[in-house]
Design an enzyme around this catalytic site. Structure first.
Site, short mmCIF file in Angstrom:
data_model
loop_
_atom_site.label_atom_id
_atom_site.label_comp_id
_atom_site.label_asym_id
_atom_site.label_seq_id
_atom_site.Cartn_x
_atom_site.Cartn_y
_atom_site.Cartn_z
N CYS A 100 -18.34 0.72 11.82
CA CYS A 100 -18.48 -0.57 11.14
C CYS A 100 -18.98 -0.36 9.70
O CYS A 100 -20.00 0.29 9.49
CB CYS A 100 -19.43 -1.48 11.90
SG CYS A 100 -19.63 -3.07 11.10
N GLY A 224 -5.97 -4.58 16.04
CA GLY A 224 -7.01 -5.57 15.75
C GLY A 224 -6.44 -6.82 15.14
O GLY A 224 -5.98 -7.74 15.85
C1 LIG Z 1 -13.06 -9.60 11.57
C2 LIG Z 1 -13.21 -8.17 12.01
C3 LIG Z 1 -14.21 -7.83 12.89
C4 LIG Z 1 -14.37 -6.50 13.32
N1 LIG Z 1 -15.35 -6.20 14.21
C5 LIG Z 1 -15.48 -4.92 14.67
C6 LIG Z 1 -16.46 -4.60 15.66
O1 LIG Z 1 -17.21 -5.46 16.15
N2 LIG Z 1 -16.53 -3.30 16.05
C7 LIG Z 1 -15.71 -2.32 15.55
O2 LIG Z 1 -15.80 -1.16 15.95
N3 LIG Z 1 -14.77 -2.61 14.63
C8 LIG Z 1 -14.63 -3.89 14.20
N4 LIG Z 1 -13.64 -4.18 13.30
C9 LIG Z 1 -12.66 -3.16 12.94
C10 LIG Z 1 -11.44 -3.22 13.87
O3 LIG Z 1 -11.80 -2.92 15.20
C11 LIG Z 1 -10.33 -2.26 13.42
O4 LIG Z 1 -10.82 -0.95 13.44
C12 LIG Z 1 -9.80 -2.57 12.02
O5 LIG Z 1 -9.63 -3.96 11.84
C13 LIG Z 1 -8.47 -1.86 11.76
O6 LIG Z 1 -7.51 -2.21 12.71
P1 LIG Z 1 -6.37 -3.32 12.41
O7 LIG Z 1 -5.70 -2.94 11.13
O8 LIG Z 1 -5.46 -3.24 13.61
O9 LIG Z 1 -7.08 -4.64 12.30
C14 LIG Z 1 -13.49 -5.50 12.83
C15 LIG Z 1 -12.50 -5.84 11.92
C16 LIG Z 1 -12.34 -7.15 11.51
C17 LIG Z 1 -11.23 -7.49 10.55
#
Ligand SMILES: Cc1cc2nc3c(=O)[nH]c(=O)nc-3n(C[C@H](O)[C@H](O)[C@H](O)COP(=O)(O)O)c2cc1C
Length: 306
Positions: A100, A224
């Site tokens: 994070c 995500g």
């Molecule tokens: C709104 C939001 C909240 C997220 N919350 C978390 C979280 O609680 N824990 C975590 O490990 N990653 C969190 N992430 C990261 C996502 O799990 C992921 O690694 C990141 O968005 C990239 O993947 P994507 O392009 O498929 O969204 C968050 C990302 C976003 C945009």
């Protein structure tokens, strides 16, 4: 794909998303074919001190299992205590957040900050593993910044300390959520460990997930943002182009929300989630406007039934 003794019906996994991957959304994504869903990140302090809001976030139901609960924190002892508590819950996997980038989290040494302190990260992983018989996974980034791409060694350290799988978001802390996803480093992580590796970053369709697995050798792909308003991302058919089918998807989501939460207490969040079903489709903007103007959950539900 299998994580220790937990078999997954699909290698496509819902990523942890704070503010979004609550119980209703996880149930929905499992129904649409996600092999595993992660909870939002949950504070180890909140769990150990039994904070009501934190405990609410740990609720799971049998039909969504397998489910992974994600912990964050930087104190090995607290993380171990939290892991022991989670082990008595209806949860299949404990994940540790080491990716994070949010300042509120990293300034306390948690999340991606742990990628700068591999010794502390190792202590946390081994303490969590010592306190649970559940499989433990770790979610990381490629590194802190461009000059410190440490994911392959970091993943090996996690494996050596007991992790059963690694998820890698292919960006550094300094990239945040922008810039290119570094799939090459994700491939290197896969080569460096013998536990399953889950690739993550900007995957927005089922086919793109399969392709990313083929290219990198990853065992699974985590999705995500592309799943928001689009649980179809876990199906080979993908997001429907018809407004009627999108409405039906939203209705299903709302019905699960109604069954498992107190919708009028979380109206702003529901409006946000509901509006996303109508992005990029003709006629969508007028529906989104009606959703944002709705004054009650029932108004949104009625709209989805019209
Ligand atoms: C709104 C939001 C909240 C997220 N919350 C978390 C979280 O609680 N824990 C975590 O490990 N990653 C969190 N992430 C990261 C996502 O799990 C992921 O690694 C990141 O968005 C990239 O993947 P994507 O392009 O498929 O969204 C968050 C990302 C976003 C945009």
């Amino acid at each position: 794909m299998q994580i220790k003794s937990i078999p997954l019906a699909s290698p496509l996994i819902l990523a942890p998303l704070a503010g979004y991957t609550d119980l209703p959304f996880r149930i929905l994504c499992r129904q649409f074919g996600a092999g595993l869903c992660y909870t939002e990140m949950i504070s180890c302090h909140g769990l150990v001190y039994q904070k009501e809001k934190t405990l609410r976030m740990t609720r799971t139901i049998s039909e969504e299992r397998p489910v992974a609960l994600q912990l964050f924190g930087s104190d090995p002892n607290m993380m171990g205590q939290a892991a022991a508590l989670v082990s008595d819950m209806q949860v299949d996997i404990i994940d540790i957040n080491m990716g994070c980038p949010v300042r509120k989290v990293t300034k306390k040494g948690s999340g991606a900050a742990l990628m700068k302190d591999s010794r502390l990260a190792a202590k946390i992983i081994s303490e969590v593993c010592k306190n649970t018989t559940l499989p433990v996974t770790v979610k990381i980034r490629t590194g802190w910044n461009h000059d410190s791409i440490v994911a392959p060694e970091f993943a090996k350290m996690a494996e050596d300390n007991g992790a059963s799988a690694i998820a890698v978001h292919g960006r550094t802390w300094s990239q945040g959520f922008g810039g290119q996803v570094d799939w090459q480093t994700i491939s290197q992580v896969k080569k460096n460990v013998s536990i399953p590796v889950i690739g993550n970053g900007d995957v927005d369709t089922y086919d793109a997930a399969i392709l990313a697995m083929e290219k990198t050798g990853c065992d699974g792909i985590m999705i995500g943002r592309a799943a928001l308003g689009n649980p179809w991302v876990f199906t080979p058919e993908g997001i429907p182009t018809s407004l009627v089918k999108r409405m039906a998807g939203l209705r299903r989501h709302l019905e699960i929300i109604r069954k498992f939460s107190n919708p009028d207490k979380t109206l702003a969040k529901i409006r946000n989630q509901a509006g996303r079903y109508f992005k990029g489709i003709a006629g969508g903007s007028s529906i989104r406007r009606q959703i944002y103007q709705a004054r009650s959950f029932n108004e949104i539900l009625e709209l989805s039934a019209s």
